[in-house]
Design a protein around this motif. Structure first.
Motif, PDB file in Angstrom:
ATOM      1  N   PRO A   9       0.810  -1.221   0.000  1.00  0.00           N
ATOM      2  CA  PRO A   9       0.000   0.000   0.000  1.00  0.00           C
ATOM      3  C   PRO A   9       0.847   1.277   0.000  1.00  0.00           C
ATOM      4  N   ALA A  10       2.101   1.197   0.438  1.00  0.00           N
ATOM      5  CA  ALA A  10       2.969   2.377   0.465  1.00  0.00           C
ATOM      6  C   ALA A  10       3.322   2.853  -0.937  1.00  0.00           C
ATOM      7  N   LEU A  11       3.336   1.941  -1.947  1.00  0.00           N
ATOM      8  CA  LEU A  11       3.695   2.369  -3.311  1.00  0.00           C
ATOM      9  C   LEU A  11       2.648   3.307  -3.903  1.00  0.00           C
ATOM     10  N   PRO A  12       1.398   3.037  -3.996  1.00  0.00           N
ATOM     11  CA  PRO A  12       0.767   1.727  -3.841  1.00  0.00           C
ATOM     12  C   PRO A  12       1.036   0.855  -5.075  1.00  0.00           C
ATOM     13  N   GLY A  13       1.029  -0.463  -4.834  1.00  0.00           N
ATOM     14  CA  GLY A  13       1.243  -1.374  -5.939  1.00  0.00           C
ATOM     15  C   GLY A  13       1.579  -2.774  -5.486  1.00  0.00           C
ATOM     16  N   ILE A  14       2.175  -3.504  -6.406  1.00  0.00           N
ATOM     17  CA  ILE A  14       2.489  -4.913  -6.173  1.00  0.00           C
ATOM     18  C   ILE A  14       3.970  -5.127  -6.416  1.00  0.00           C
ATOM     19  N   ARG A  15       4.635  -5.726  -5.455  1.00  0.00           N
ATOM     20  CA  ARG A  15       6.037  -6.114  -5.604  1.00  0.00           C
ATOM     21  C   ARG A  15       6.062  -7.550  -6.126  1.00  0.00           C
ATOM     22  N   VAL A  16       6.899  -7.780  -7.114  1.00  0.00           N
ATOM     23  CA  VAL A  16       7.014  -9.100  -7.738  1.00  0.00           C
ATOM     24  C   VAL A  16       8.432  -9.598  -7.500  1.00  0.00           C
ATOM     25  N   ARG A  17       8.553 -10.859  -7.107  1.00  0.00           N
ATOM     26  CA  ARG A  17       9.866 -11.452  -6.817  1.00  0.00           C
ATOM     27  C   ARG A  17       9.931 -12.826  -7.480  1.00  0.00           C
ATOM     28  N   ALA A  18      11.029 -13.104  -8.148  1.00  0.00           N
ATOM     29  CA  ALA A  18      11.212 -14.413  -8.787  1.00  0.00           C
ATOM     30  C   ALA A  18      12.531 -15.014  -8.333  1.00  0.00           C
ATOM     31  N   LEU A  19      12.513 -16.322  -8.138  1.00  0.00           N
ATOM     32  CA  LEU A  19      13.704 -17.091  -7.800  1.00  0.00           C
ATOM     33  C   LEU A  19      13.858 -18.167  -8.869  1.00  0.00           C
ATOM     34  N   ALA A  20      15.043 -18.235  -9.442  1.00  0.00           N
ATOM     35  CA  ALA A  20      15.337 -19.246 -10.459  1.00  0.00           C
ATOM     36  C   ALA A  20      16.524 -20.077 -10.003  1.00  0.00           C
ATOM     37  N   LYS A  21      16.468 -21.394 -10.239  1.00  0.00           N
ATOM     38  CA  LYS A  21      17.558 -22.310  -9.872  1.00  0.00           C
ATOM     39  C   LYS A  21      17.881 -23.223 -11.037  1.00  0.00           C
ATOM     40  N   VAL A  22      19.161 -23.585 -11.123  1.00  0.00           N
ATOM     41  CA  VAL A  22      19.604 -24.552 -12.111  1.00  0.00           C
ATOM     42  C   VAL A  22      20.848 -25.238 -11.569  1.00  0.00           C
ATOM     43  N   GLY A  23      21.046 -26.474 -11.941  1.00  0.00           N
ATOM     44  CA  GLY A  23      22.314 -27.156 -11.711  1.00  0.00           C
ATOM     45  C   GLY A  23      22.985 -27.206 -13.068  1.00  0.00           C
TER      46      GLY A  23
END
Length: 166
Positions: free
Chosen positions: A95-109
């Motif tokens: 709500p402080a933005l206001p908006g949506i924070r998006v986070r992605a985590l990717a993994k590989v061997g």
């Protein structure tokens, strides 16, 4: 900050060059990226209500981000196709933005990093949120897409030190 004197995606003649990773050790590599969609408070409340005409904003954006990460090599020239072992996309209403924070985590061997996959997942998830909500708010803004951290590989671990402006 100094730039590397040699850009790996260019040959000695300055031509496009896919980096040969065949001699690199396969290690677990992880990358985390973030971005945000800034919108009116009313738009954020609408997104959270689950009443969007096109369906569940967050479920759709999550699937889009995951699919995009898997297709990064089709979108970014000279990017290696990777057998991802994990890709996750999460959202946080702010709500402080206001908006949506998006986070992605990717993994590989594997023999090369997954930074581009994490960044692509965030970018496409943000674009999907925009698409799902544009009928309500065309003034939304996508910004602050950045790599937050990466681990593994020859260059080791890295974490962003500076904080993005609000």
């Amino acid at each position: 900050m100094t730039l590397a004197p040699h850009l790996t995606h260019l040959s000695a003649a300055g031509e496009a060059n896919m980096v040969d990773i065949s001699g690199k050790a396969a290690t677990e590599r992880v990358a985390v990226a973030e971005g945000r969609v800034v919108m009116r408070m009313e738009t954020l409340e609408f997104a959270l209500s689950g009443n969007a005409k096109k369906g569940d904003v967050f479920a759709t954006a999550r699937v889009a981000g995951i699919m995009a990460a898997k297709k990064t090599h089709d979108l970014i020239p000279l990017c290696h196709p990777l057998l991802l072992t994990n890709i996750g996309v999460d959202f946080e209403a702010d709500p402080a933005l206001p908006g949506i924070r998006v986070r992605a985590l990717a993994k590989v061997g594997g023999q090369t990093g997954v930074e581009m996959e994490a960044l692509t997942a965030v970018s496409v998830a943000c674009l999907t949120i925009y698409d799902m909500l544009k009928a309500v708010d065309r003034g939304m803004r996508i910004d602050a897409i950045e790599l937050v951290q990466k681990s593994g590989g020859k260059s080791g671990d890295w974490t962003r030190e500076e904080i993005s402006p609000q």
